[in-house]
Every structure is written in structure tokens, then in C-alpha cells.
Design a protein around this motif. Structure first.
Motif, PDB file in Angstrom:
ATOM      1  N   TRP A 262       0.857  -0.959  -0.053  1.00 59.45           N
ATOM      2  CA  TRP A 262      -0.124  -0.156  -0.141  1.00 59.45           C
ATOM      3  C   TRP A 262       0.889   1.387   0.120  1.00 59.45           C
ATOM      4  CZ3 TRP A 262      -0.916  -3.822   4.061  1.00 59.45           C
ATOM      5  CH2 TRP A 262      -1.938  -4.572   3.804  1.00 59.45           C
ATOM      6  N   ASP A 263       0.204   2.313  -0.132  1.00 65.59           N
ATOM      7  CA  ASP A 263       0.956   3.818  -0.207  1.00 65.59           C
ATOM      8  C   ASP A 263       1.049   4.297   1.280  1.00 65.59           C
ATOM      9  OD1 ASP A 263       0.798   6.652  -0.026  1.00 65.59           O
ATOM     10  OD2 ASP A 263       1.317   6.272  -2.100  1.00 65.59           O
ATOM     11  N   ARG A 264       2.536   4.085   1.911  1.00 66.55           N
ATOM     12  CA  ARG A 264       2.525   4.283   3.156  1.00 66.55           C
ATOM     13  C   ARG A 264       1.956   5.597   3.766  1.00 66.55           C
ATOM     14  NH1 ARG A 264       5.769   1.392   6.132  1.00 66.55           N
ATOM     15  NH2 ARG A 264       6.914   0.790   4.327  1.00 66.55           N
ATOM     16  N   GLY A 265       2.289   6.794   2.892  1.00 64.45           N
ATOM     17  CA  GLY A 265       1.694   7.974   3.386  1.00 64.45           C
ATOM     18  C   GLY A 265      -0.190   7.978   3.605  1.00 64.45           C
ATOM     19  N   LEU A 266      -0.433   7.237   2.326  1.00 64.35           N
ATOM     20  CA  LEU A 266      -1.975   7.667   2.465  1.00 64.35           C
ATOM     21  C   LEU A 266      -2.554   6.794   3.427  1.00 64.35           C
ATOM     22  CD1 LEU A 266      -2.925   7.534  -1.364  1.00 64.35           C
ATOM     23  CD2 LEU A 266      -3.016   9.348   0.340  1.00 64.35           C
ATOM     24  N   ILE A 267      -1.978   5.566   3.980  1.00 65.91           N
ATOM     25  CA  ILE A 267      -2.488   4.655   4.744  1.00 65.91           C
ATOM     26  C   ILE A 267      -2.372   5.195   6.178  1.00 65.91           C
ATOM     27  CG2 ILE A 267      -2.028   2.603   5.995  1.00 65.91           C
ATOM     28  CD1 ILE A 267      -3.558   2.027   3.567  1.00 65.91           C
ATOM     29  N   HIS A 268      -1.393   5.925   6.320  1.00 65.63           N
ATOM     30  CA  HIS A 268      -1.009   6.733   7.654  1.00 65.63           C
ATOM     31  C   HIS A 268      -2.032   7.863   7.833  1.00 65.63           C
ATOM     32  CE1 HIS A 268       0.995   8.864  10.696  1.00 65.63           C
ATOM     33  NE2 HIS A 268       0.758  10.096  10.272  1.00 65.63           N
ATOM     34  N   GLN A 269      -2.295   8.692   6.720  1.00 66.34           N
ATOM     35  CA  GLN A 269      -3.539   9.404   6.503  1.00 66.34           C
ATOM     36  C   GLN A 269      -4.943   8.832   7.133  1.00 66.34           C
ATOM     37  OE1 GLN A 269      -2.291  12.015   2.857  1.00 66.34           O
ATOM     38  NE2 GLN A 269      -3.523  13.262   3.959  1.00 66.34           N
ATOM     39  N   LEU A 270      -5.231   7.817   6.365  1.00 71.22           N
ATOM     40  CA  LEU A 270      -6.550   7.201   6.699  1.00 71.22           C
ATOM     41  C   LEU A 270      -6.489   6.597   7.965  1.00 71.22           C
ATOM     42  CD1 LEU A 270      -7.871   4.118   4.490  1.00 71.22           C
ATOM     43  CD2 LEU A 270      -7.599   4.066   6.707  1.00 71.22           C
ATOM     44  N   LEU A 271      -5.519   6.171   8.563  1.00 74.70           N
ATOM     45  CA  LEU A 271      -5.584   5.588  10.006  1.00 74.70           C
ATOM     46  C   LEU A 271      -5.723   6.978  10.969  1.00 74.70           C
ATOM     47  CD1 LEU A 271      -3.027   2.926   9.787  1.00 74.70           C
ATOM     48  CD2 LEU A 271      -5.159   2.558  10.077  1.00 74.70           C
ATOM     49  N   GLN A 272      -4.863   7.825  10.730  1.00 76.61           N
ATOM     50  CA  GLN A 272      -4.880   8.993  11.640  1.00 76.61           C
ATOM     51  C   GLN A 272      -6.486   9.854  11.732  1.00 76.61           C
ATOM     52  OE1 GLN A 272      -2.910  10.849  13.993  1.00 76.61           O
ATOM     53  NE2 GLN A 272      -1.742   8.734  13.783  1.00 76.61           N
ATOM     54  N   ASN A 273      -7.058   9.770  10.643  1.00 80.41           N
ATOM     55  CA  ASN A 273      -8.211  10.475  10.483  1.00 80.41           C
ATOM     56  C   ASN A 273      -9.437   9.488  11.061  1.00 80.41           C
ATOM     57  OD1 ASN A 273      -7.520  12.738   9.108  1.00 80.41           O
ATOM     58  ND2 ASN A 273      -7.471  11.825   7.082  1.00 80.41           N
ATOM     59  N   LEU A 274      -9.383   8.337  10.755  1.00 77.44           N
ATOM     60  CA  LEU A 274     -10.376   7.264  11.232  1.00 77.44           C
ATOM     61  C   LEU A 274     -10.086   7.318  12.694  1.00 77.44           C
ATOM     62  CD1 LEU A 274     -10.597   4.279   9.062  1.00 77.44           C
ATOM     63  CD2 LEU A 274     -12.241   6.099   9.087  1.00 77.44           C
ATOM     64  N   ILE A 275      -8.844   7.290  13.451  1.00 78.60           N
ATOM     65  CA  ILE A 275      -8.727   7.255  14.974  1.00 78.60           C
ATOM     66  C   ILE A 275      -9.308   8.485  15.509  1.00 78.60           C
ATOM     67  CG2 ILE A 275      -6.993   6.875  16.651  1.00 78.60           C
ATOM     68  CD1 ILE A 275      -5.493   5.120  14.728  1.00 78.60           C
ATOM     69  N   GLY A 276      -8.640   9.786  14.783  1.00 77.28           N
ATOM     70  CA  GLY A 276      -8.890  10.898  15.258  1.00 77.28           C
ATOM     71  C   GLY A 276     -10.654  11.351  15.225  1.00 77.28           C
ATOM     72  N   ASN A 277     -11.121  10.707  14.312  1.00 79.37           N
ATOM     73  CA  ASN A 277     -12.467  10.868  14.005  1.00 79.37           C
ATOM     74  C   ASN A 277     -13.148  10.047  15.333  1.00 79.37           C
ATOM     75  OD1 ASN A 277     -15.135  11.688  12.546  1.00 79.37           O
ATOM     76  ND2 ASN A 277     -15.271   9.302  12.823  1.00 79.37           N
ATOM     77  N   ALA A 278     -12.824   8.863  15.680  1.00 80.51           N
ATOM     78  CA  ALA A 278     -13.511   7.831  16.697  1.00 80.51           C
ATOM     79  C   ALA A 278     -13.175   8.717  18.035  1.00 80.51           C
ATOM     80  CB  ALA A 278     -12.692   6.738  16.658  1.00 80.51           C
ATOM     81  N   LEU A 279     -11.935   9.151  18.197  1.00 80.29           N
ATOM     82  CA  LEU A 279     -11.677   9.959  19.550  1.00 80.29           C
ATOM     83  C   LEU A 279     -12.412  11.045  19.616  1.00 80.29           C
ATOM     84  CD1 LEU A 279      -7.809   9.686  19.371  1.00 80.29           C
ATOM     85  CD2 LEU A 279      -9.343   8.658  21.134  1.00 80.29           C
ATOM     86  N   GLN A 280     -12.672  11.905  18.563  1.00 80.57           N
ATOM     87  CA  GLN A 280     -13.303  13.138  18.719  1.00 80.57           C
ATOM     88  C   GLN A 280     -14.827  12.913  19.120  1.00 80.57           C
ATOM     89  OE1 GLN A 280     -12.980  15.729  15.209  1.00 80.57           O
ATOM     90  NE2 GLN A 280     -14.201  16.948  16.219  1.00 80.57           N
TER      91      GLN A 280
END
Length: 382
Positions: A262-280
Motif C-alpha cells: 500500500w501507499d505508506r503516506g495515504l495509509i497513515h492519513q487514513l488511519l490518523q483520520n479514522l482514529i481521530g474521528n473516533a476519539l473526537q
């Protein structure tokens, strides 16, 4: 004389009046020569005259009046679209460009009516067809102008996002050097930690902004797949998202092989956004559960949190850009972006890898985002 041959015979006279009117539009017209002021006026008029001579049924006339794409004139559309693009380039605003068409319409009708000795019923039909042609030209010019405005804005945002990266990197590196080389007391370390968290969140916002602009300027996000372990990526993303949040309680469960390309940068963005959304948007307990399930050809990622469910109206636009939840509070910790781009970037990143993303949300079960990623990225169209 019917209106169509009148336009053809008097086209130069009409265009002269177009030019005289365009000269009054300031400040853009002050630096334009005659050719630029006249632009596509003659082509638009002659194409409109040809369109008026084309047979048109009552149903086609009704469809055209309602803005449908029946019996459109390619030459008219191309000339009008080019006119809209060029008027944007030279500095006309949308109101000024629209005024040109208003003046053109009035000019043609006035000159033609003055030339008539006795109005005939067919002349009314001529006016209807002429107005249809000018409306079509105006719509095409306006659409082309708006597209240029949108592209200019996207390019500006891309430049802004790119230029913000350097000062953010300087702040991040400076805080790291302070921690390593300076003797800081407990209070100072808290301030440094706050700076690091703020810098990280700003970096996420900039990354989302750049990804958004790339998706607007092109068909999809470009990817560079490399071998990686999605489990390691999830651990790193959880550690980063929960840094500085003592009440954050992430749970990661892995079942099966989760290695792929996978694309490392996009996977990082995907995970950060999903986790950040869940935390928020999760409950006060701040429990976020990530589950990875590896198969032979794909990996399923689910991100779950308890809390207020997403209402049905919001579900329909959840992955749209620049849309924020009515319950969103930017002051809460864990927010990865306040631009309303996080879940849009998630969808774009998943699409770029040829995967899918779904969401379920109920009061009883909580909210779960489920992402399917092929183990070997296969973007649509490849």
C-alpha cells in the motif's frame, strides 16, 4: 428580414457595439486591445444564427427551455466556454462577463426591431430562438468561468499547503532539540508537549488539504505501493493519535496475516483520520477499538467507538468534502482536522487503493467504520 440573416449581415456592426461596451468595463479592459475586447463575439453570434435555422420540435423547445442538453450547438458552446475562460484570465469578474451577454442581447434586438417595417408572427419565434441561443452561450461561459475560479482556488490552496510544511517542520524539529539538549522542568515539558501535539494536528490538516487539492486537480490520488505491515502502521498511528491524552484507551486486535502493498503516506492519513474521528466523537471513556482481519487477498480494518450515533441525514454526506458533523467540537482533543476533510480523505485514499469503506452507527452498537483494502493495491481503471 428574419433575425438570423439580419445577424449574419450585421455581425460586424453588432460586434463593434460589443467592443465599445467591453471598453467600459474596468479595470480589466483598460489593458486590452481591440482583438481581446471582441474575443469570441463574432463566432458566438454566427453560431447563434445557425442554431436559429435548425429545425426544432415543440418537445425539444420545451426541453431546451428547461436547461436540458437537447439539440445544443457545439460551435456555440465551444466559443462561449472559451470566452468565459479568457474573461477570467484577463480579470473580468462574473457580473461583468454576464453584463456583456445582457448588452449583446439588447443590442441585437434593438437593431433588428429598428429595421423592421411591420412585425410578423414569425418574428416572435425568432426572438425566442435567439434568446435560447444566448442563454445557452451564457450558461457555457458561466460554467467555464466558474471552473477557472475553482481551479485557481485549488492551485492557491496547494501552494499554501506546500509552503506551510517548512515552518511546521521547523517548529517540530525545534521542540525535539529542546527536549534533547535543554534541561526543562515539568512545566516546560508540558508546554513542549502541547507544541508538539499542536504541530502534529496542524501537519495532519495540511496533509488533508493537499490530498483534497490533489483529488480536485486530478481524477484520483496517486499512490506508490510499498510492502508494509498494516499492524505496525496501526500501532504507530494509535501511539501518535493518543500522545498527550492520558485518558485515551486504544485496543488493537489482529487476526490473520495483514501484510500487503500500500501507499505508506495515504495509509497513515487514513488511519490518523479514522482514529481521530473516533476519539473526537466517541464517548468520554475514549475507548477506540481497531480490528484487523487478514485474508488471502484482502485486509479488513474496522474502527469502532461508543458514543452518540451518526444521524441518518448526516450519513448521506459523511464522506463529502468540507462537511462537518453538527456535533463536532473543534476544542475537543483528538481532532485531526477542523477543515471537514478527514473522512473525505479516507474515502479518496481507499478508492485510490481499489478498496471500499462503509459505516454503521446505532445507539446500541456504537459507530464502526469498515475499510476493505486489497493486499496488492489496484486503483480503479488500472
Amino acid at each position: 428580414m428574419r433575425l438570423s440573416p439580419f445577424i449574419v449581415q450585421n455581425v460586424d456592426r453588432i460586434v463593434d457595439e460589443w467592443e465599445r461596451f467591453a471598453e467600459t468595463i474596468s479595470p480589466a479592459a483598460q489593458t486590452m486591445d481591440s482583438e481581446a475586447l471582441r474575443d469570441h463575439a463574432k463566432v458566438i453570434l454566427l453560431a447563434a444564427a445557425r442554431d436559429m435555422n435548425t429545425a426544432q420540435t415543440a418537445s425539444e423547445q420545451q426541453a431546451k427551455a428547461e436547461g436540458e442538453d437537447l439539440d445544443k450547438t457545439p460551435a456555440l458552446d465551444i466559443a462561449a466556454a472559451s470566452h468565459g475562460e479568457l474573461r477570467h484570465t484577463v480579470g473580468f469578474d462574473l457580473v461583468q462577463m454576464t453584463a456583456e451577454f445582457r448588452h449583446l442581447r439588447a443590442c441585437v434586438i434593438r437593431l433588428w426591431v429598428d429595421s423592421l417595417q411591420a412585425p410578423e408572427p414569425a418574428h416572435l419565434q425568432d426572438m425566442i430562438r435567439f434568446n435560447e441561443a444566448i442563454d445557452e452561450a451564457l450558461a457555457e461561459s458561466t460554467a467555464a468561468y466558474a471552473e477557472q475560479v475553482s481551479r485557481s482556488r485549488d492551485i492557491f490552496l496547494a501552494i499554501l499547503g506546500h509552503d506551510l510544511r517548512a515552518p511546521l517542520q521547523a517548529v517540530s524539529m525545534s521542540t525535539e532539540m529542546l527536549v534533547r539538549k535543554a534541561k526543562l522542568d515539568a512545566d516546560a515539558l508540558k508546554y513542549v508537549s502541547a507544541i508538539k501535539n499542536g504541530t502534529r494536528h496542524m501537519g495532519s490538516m495540511v496533509s488533508d488539504l493537499l490530498a483534497f487539492v490533489r483529488s480536485r486537480l486530478g481524477s484520483q490520488l496517486p499512490i506508490e505501493p510499498v510492502p508494509m505491515d498494516l499492524g505496525d502502521a496501526c500501532r504507530a498511528a494509535l501511539a501518535q493519535a493518543c500522545a498527550g491524552q492520558p485518558d485515551c484507551e486504544p485496543v488493537l486486535t489482529i487476526d490473520g496475516p495483514v501484510e500487503g502493498e500500500w501507499d505508506r503516506g495515504l495509509i497513515h492519513q487514513l488511519l490518523q483520520n479514522l482514529i481521530g474521528n473516533a476519539l473526537q466523537h466517541g464517548s468520554q471513556s475514549r475507548v477506540v477499538t481497531l480490528t484487523l482481519t487478514g485474508g488471502a487477498r484482502q485486509v479488513l480494518l474496522s474502527v469502532h467507538n461508543r458514543g452518540m450515533p451518526i444521524d441518518e441525514d448526516s450519513l448521506a454526506t459523511l464522506f463529502d468534502p468540507l462537511v462537518r458533523s453538527p456535533s463536532e467540537d473543534p476544542s475537543l482533543p483528538g481532532t485531526s482536522t477542523s477543515l471537514g476533510l478527514g473522512l473525505f480523505i479516507v474515502k479518496e485514499a481507499v478508492n485510490a487503493h481499489g478498496g471500499t469503506v462503509d459505516v454503521t452507527s446505532t445507539e446500541a452498537e456504537g459507530t464502526t467504520f469498515t475499510v476493505m483494502l486489497p493486499k496488492h493495491a489496484s486503483p480503479p481503471g488500472r
